[in-house]
Structure formats: structure tokens, C-alpha cells
Scaffold this active site. Structure first.
Site, PDB file in Angstrom:
ATOM      1  N   TYR A 280       0.849  -1.195   0.000  1.00  0.00           N
ATOM      2  CA  TYR A 280       0.000   0.000   0.000  1.00  0.00           C
ATOM      3  C   TYR A 280       0.884   1.245   0.000  1.00  0.00           C
ATOM      4  O   TYR A 280       1.412   1.639   1.036  1.00  0.00           O
ATOM      5  CB  TYR A 280      -0.930  -0.017   1.219  1.00  0.00           C
ATOM      6  CG  TYR A 280      -2.069   0.951   1.112  1.00  0.00           C
ATOM      7  CD1 TYR A 280      -1.865   2.289   0.805  1.00  0.00           C
ATOM      8  CD2 TYR A 280      -3.373   0.543   1.331  1.00  0.00           C
ATOM      9  CE1 TYR A 280      -2.909   3.188   0.700  1.00  0.00           C
ATOM     10  CE2 TYR A 280      -4.439   1.424   1.236  1.00  0.00           C
ATOM     11  CZ  TYR A 280      -4.187   2.751   0.923  1.00  0.00           C
ATOM     12  OH  TYR A 280      -5.228   3.634   0.834  1.00  0.00           O
ATOM     13  N   TYR A 328      -1.582   4.437 -10.429  1.00  0.00           N
ATOM     14  CA  TYR A 328      -2.667   3.674 -11.081  1.00  0.00           C
ATOM     15  C   TYR A 328      -4.028   4.224 -10.676  1.00  0.00           C
ATOM     16  O   TYR A 328      -4.746   4.813 -11.467  1.00  0.00           O
ATOM     17  CB  TYR A 328      -2.480   2.201 -10.753  1.00  0.00           C
ATOM     18  CG  TYR A 328      -3.703   1.321 -10.642  1.00  0.00           C
ATOM     19  CD1 TYR A 328      -4.482   1.003 -11.754  1.00  0.00           C
ATOM     20  CD2 TYR A 328      -4.046   0.748  -9.411  1.00  0.00           C
ATOM     21  CE1 TYR A 328      -5.596   0.170 -11.631  1.00  0.00           C
ATOM     22  CE2 TYR A 328      -5.133  -0.084  -9.283  1.00  0.00           C
ATOM     23  CZ  TYR A 328      -5.916  -0.372 -10.386  1.00  0.00           C
ATOM     24  OH  TYR A 328      -7.001  -1.193 -10.261  1.00  0.00           O
TER      25      TYR A 328
END
Lengths: 384, 127
Positions: A280, A328
Site C-alpha cells: 500500500y 494507477y
């Protein structure tokens, strides 16, 4: 302390909802539903098969109640544990236990956010903390910035090394047609971008996009005769060390040390066995901290580890192959997208960004301000 | 446990209004506890005693926040000598001059209007 069985459940469907900037007036529940429809299609199942619902979003206070209503599944087994971006890794652990215990037979984990459309502040209102709010800490950035400040002080980590994390993420994103960012990025671009909270510029920080998705889990014996190659849940772990950054026990050692150890133990694997890594990356320092805490390099070496494109598309370790939260997409709580990408890599569906011999993936979710750490290790038939 | 006559936060603020940095100490934990609570973490004991800090500490971590409007400002974590950490800011120096390891001294900041006072710090050197 895991009492569930390694590999007894599998992810059999995975999909994103619309991403980026979605159609006007789409709700977080609409995006969950889109993700669920597409993930069920991917799995070769229908909504009638679903009897377990796991979800979280900052935009619906009682999100699983809303999802039950939306889908018309009043008798579903439910869980809406919410600890920020790692909620979905914890949902996988809970779904693993629920499926094994027979509390449900097909579990959906879903997420949706329209934070780009409605604004970050409106999508996740921050609670007033009388011991922090008066200082106007720009959260979460200022909290992660102070962790980065400590890492630089203790280990000599440099701004350029942190920028390398953003550059690697961008290189991967350029191989992913679904990625928000479409242009190359250099270390100089990162360093010269608008400062947000020292040492971070805007390019050290994840995107603000809309998006959602879903994954589908079922027992492994059923998964083996289904449409897709099963992706087995081999081990999970979690550690929640604090809620506010003031209470973090050690700013350069995260709960990933513990959550990772639990997951490796349950999976019977070690860092060297992992060939797909999904961390993350809300901030560039996260990738460095988690590479250290999950055993891919020694503590303090993360900055040097990411130099020379080591975690980029032509590097030795494939990290955040979808382009990550940095390039992304990052719709508020990103943890589900880590799982979706790991599933696709383990199935071998990733086209230009496909990792060779991708058989074991480590997915690491982070929630709050380095607060809630949750690790999931996944494998395909070669590893299970 | 009897009914609380004042919340931990209210007692903390009362200390600040007297110019004091109040904190709690738990004998069962044998250490300071901050933020103030009703029971001690880990032990669960209702043994939290209020104490007043000498107001000296060390900057543990620091950042400069750059708001979209307005001037950059400091946010930091201060380790107070009695063994607890709090979020604060260091005043009287440029935000970029605040460094890890800097020795700092407590003072009360009283905002305009009806907002509660809160602790800030200044460098001890030259004070």
C-alpha cells in the site's frame, strides 16, 4: 495464532468498477455493485450464489447494511470492519474463517469511492481530535511526513531514494492501460513538484481518484472446478499499533513486522519465495518501510534497496505492478486494488506488466496513519 | 468505578488554563500516559494520577505543512521529559529551523474566541 487452514479458500473472481473520474452522481454503492457484477462474471457466478458480504467505505456509515439493501440479500453473512485502507485485507482473513466455518459459501469483498468527484474532504470527514486538530496537521500526509523525517534521520534515507519509489510506480503504470497516469516521471519531477508536507511533494503522495471493485472467495474444493484458475489464500496477519500518529510506538517500525510474520508463518513461506509484491503506497515512504518490515531488505536499507530501478519493471523485485496508489488509482481506501492486481498476476493475465513465474504474491494493506497493518499471502496451484 | 465528575479532557484543559501541562501517570504501568484517559491502557487499572510536567522536551519528528493558501507552518511530535509524546508546534523560529533533537520548552497558546488553550513549544536556547 492462525487456526484456519492454509489454502482452504480461494479468490475466484476479481474486478474493478469504473475508475478515475466516474460518471456524474454515481454513488459508492453503485461502484461496489459494478465491481460485484464484473467480479461475479469473472468467476462464472451470479448474485444468487452470494451469501456473504464484506465491505467498507468512508462514504456510508453503515456500508454493509446499505449493500445488503442494494443487492437484496437480507440473509447474507456480513462484516464491515473498517480500519482504513487495509480493511479489505482483514476482510479476506475474516472471509477465510467464515467460509471455513461454513457461515457462508460465496463471499464478496467490495469497495467503492467517489472521492475525486465529491472532493477528498467531503468523502472522508476527519474526526476532531482535541490533542491534534488544533495544530492543523494536514492529515494523513503530515503524519507520514514525520515518519519519513525520522527514517531520513535514523538511516540516512534520501529524498532521491523516496522519489525512486514514485518513478518505479510510474514505469509500471505506463504498462497498465487502466492506470490514471499516462506520462513518464523522473526523480527531478518528483523533487521539484509542489511541496505538501516536508519532505513530501505532491508526487510522493497517492492519487485522488474515484473507483471501486470486488473480489469473490469460496472454498478451495469448489474453486478448483470453476471458471478461473483459483488463487489460494495461504496466510493472513494483522497488527493495529495505534490510531493517531502521536501514539505510534516507533515511527520507523510498523505493524507490518508483526502482520507479515503472522502471514509468512501461516503460509509456510519466506520473503525469498515471493515473486509478486503489492504494498500500500499511499506515500513513497510506505514502500520503503514495508519492504523493510516485510523482510525484503534489512531495517534502514529500504532507501538504498529501491535505487537503480530495483522495484521497477526491469528490476529484480516486482513491486506494485499495476502502478500503485501513486500512479494507477487511489480512491481513498486502496487495499482492495492490491488484491485484484495480485490475483491477475497469479493467473498470468497481466499482459505487458506480467511477472514471469508469478506463483506467490504478498499483499500488504495499510490503514490510517501507518496504523492498521494487514498482510495476505496468495498463491496459485504451483504454490498451494 | 464511580460516575466521573469531570472528563479527562476537561481536566487537561483546566491545567492549561492555569498555565500547566498536565498529564497522567499510571502506577500499574509505571509510566506516563498521554492522551489523558479514564483507565490505563494494557493494565486496565483505574489508577491514573494527574501530574504537572516541568514543560521541557525534545523534538522527535517534524514537518513543514504547505497549505494551499497561507504561509507554511510547523507540525511536530515532542517527547516531554516525563516520558510522554504529544503533537505540537515550535514557535518563535522558522518552521524549517525546527529539527529532530531540538530542546524545547512548553508554553500555553490561547486562541482568540472561545477555543480552548493548547500547548506549544519554543526553543530553549536563547530563551
Amino acid at each position: 495464532m492462525s487456526t484456519v487452514t492454509r489454502g482452504s479458500v480461494a479468490i475466484v473472481g476479481a474486478a474493478e468498477s469504473d475508475l478515475g473520474a466516474v460518471a456524474a452522481l454515481m454513488s459508492p454503492l453503485d461502484l461496489m455493485a459494478q465491481g460485484i457484477y464484473r467480479a461475479l462474471e469473472d468467476a462464472g457466478l451470479t448474485l444468487k450464489d452470494v451469501d456473504g458480504l464484506f465491505c467498507a467505505t468512508s462514504q456510508a456509515r453503515t456500508s454493509v447494511m446499505s449493500l445488503v439493501e442494494y443487492l437484496g440479500l437480507p440473509n447474507a453473512y456480513t462484516d464491515s470492519t473498517i480500519v482504513g485502507g487495509s480493511s479489505f485485507e482483514i476482510h479476506v482473513a475474516h472471509a477465510h474463517a467464515a467460509l471455513e466455518a461454513g457461515l457462508c459459501s460465496v463471499a464478496v469483498v467490495a469497495y467503492g469511492s467517489t472521492q475525486r468527484t465529491i472532493g477528498r474532504r467531503a468523502s472522508s470527514a476527519r474526526e476532531y481530535n482535541p490533542y491534534e486538530t488544533p495544530y492543523r496537521p494536514f492529515l494523513p500526509a503530515a503524519a507520514y511526513a514525520m515518519a519519513a523525517n525520522r527514517h531520513m534521520h535514523e538511516f540516512g534515507t534520501t529524498r532521491e531514494q523516496m522519489a525512486q519509489v514514485a518513478v518505479a510506480a510510474r514505469e509500471w503504470a505506463l504498462l497498465n492501460p487502466a492506470a490514471w497516469e499516462k506520462k513518464p516521471l523522473t526523480v527531478a519531477d518528483v523533487l521539484n513538484a509542489r511541496p505538501i508536507s516536508d519532505p513530501f511533494t505532491v508526487r510522493d503522495i497517492c492519487l485522488v481518484t474515484d473507483g471501486g471493485g470486488a473480489i469473490i472467495l469460496t472454498k478451495a474444493d469448489r474453486a478448483r472446478s470453476m471458471k478461473q484458475k483459483p488463487v489460494y489464500v495461504l496466510g493472513c496477519g494483522q497488527s493495529i499499533t495505534h490510531a493517531s500518529i502521536t501514539s505510534m510506538p516507533d515511527l520507523t517500525h510498523t505493524g507490518a513486522i508483526e502482520s507479515g510474520a503472522q502471514a509468512y508463518r501461516a503460509a509456510g513461506l519466506k520473503p525469498a519465495d515471493i515473486n509478486v509484491v503489492a504494498l500500500y503506497d499511499a506515500f513513497t515512504i510506505n514502500t520503503i518501510l514495508f519492504l523493510e518490515d516485510l523482510g525484503f531488505c534489512p531495517k534502514g536499507e529500504g532507501g538504498r534497496f529501491v535505487e537503480g530501478g530495483r522495484i521497477g519493471p526491469s528490476g529484480a523485485l516486482a513491486v506494485n505492478t499495476n502502478g500503485g496508489g501513486l500512479s494507477y488509482c487511489h480512491p481513498g481506501m486502496y487495499g482492495l486494488f492490491l488484491l485484484i492486481e495480485a490475483v491477475r498476476q497469479l493467473r498470468g493475465e497481466c499482459g505487458k506488466r506480467q511477472v514471469a513465474e508469478a506463483n506467490a504474491a504478498l499483499v500488504h494493506g495499510n490503514g490510517g496513519v501507518l496504523s492498521a497493518q494487514a498482510t495476505v499471502i496468495l498463491g496459485n496451484s504451483a504454490t498451494a | 468505578m464511580p460516575a466521573a465528575s469531570a472528563s479527562p479532557l476537561a481536566i487537561y484543559i483546566e491545567h492549561l488554563k492555569r498555565g500547566e501541562l498536565g498529564y497522567q501517570f499510571s502506577p500499574s504501568l509505571n509510566r506516563a500516559v498521554f492522551y489523558p484517559r479514564v483507565i490505563a491502557p494494557e493494565t486496565g487499572a483505574d489508577d491514573l494520577e494527574w501530574r504537572v510536567s516541568k514543560g521541557l522536551g525534545t523534538v522527535h519528528a517534524t514537518t513543514v505543512v504547505h497549505p494551499q493558501q497561507g504561509t507554511p507552518f510547523n507540525v511536530c511530535l515532542v517527547d516531554v521529559d516525563e516520558g510522554f509524546r504529544l503533537m505540537s508546534r515550535v514557535e518563535d523560529v522558522a518552521p524549517t529551523a525546527v529539527k529532530i533533537g531540538m530542546r524545547v520548552k512548553f508554553r500555553v497558546h490561547t486562541p482568540a474566541g472561545d477555543e480552548d488553550p493548547y500547548p506549544v513549544f519554543t526553543p530553549t536556547e536563547g530563551a
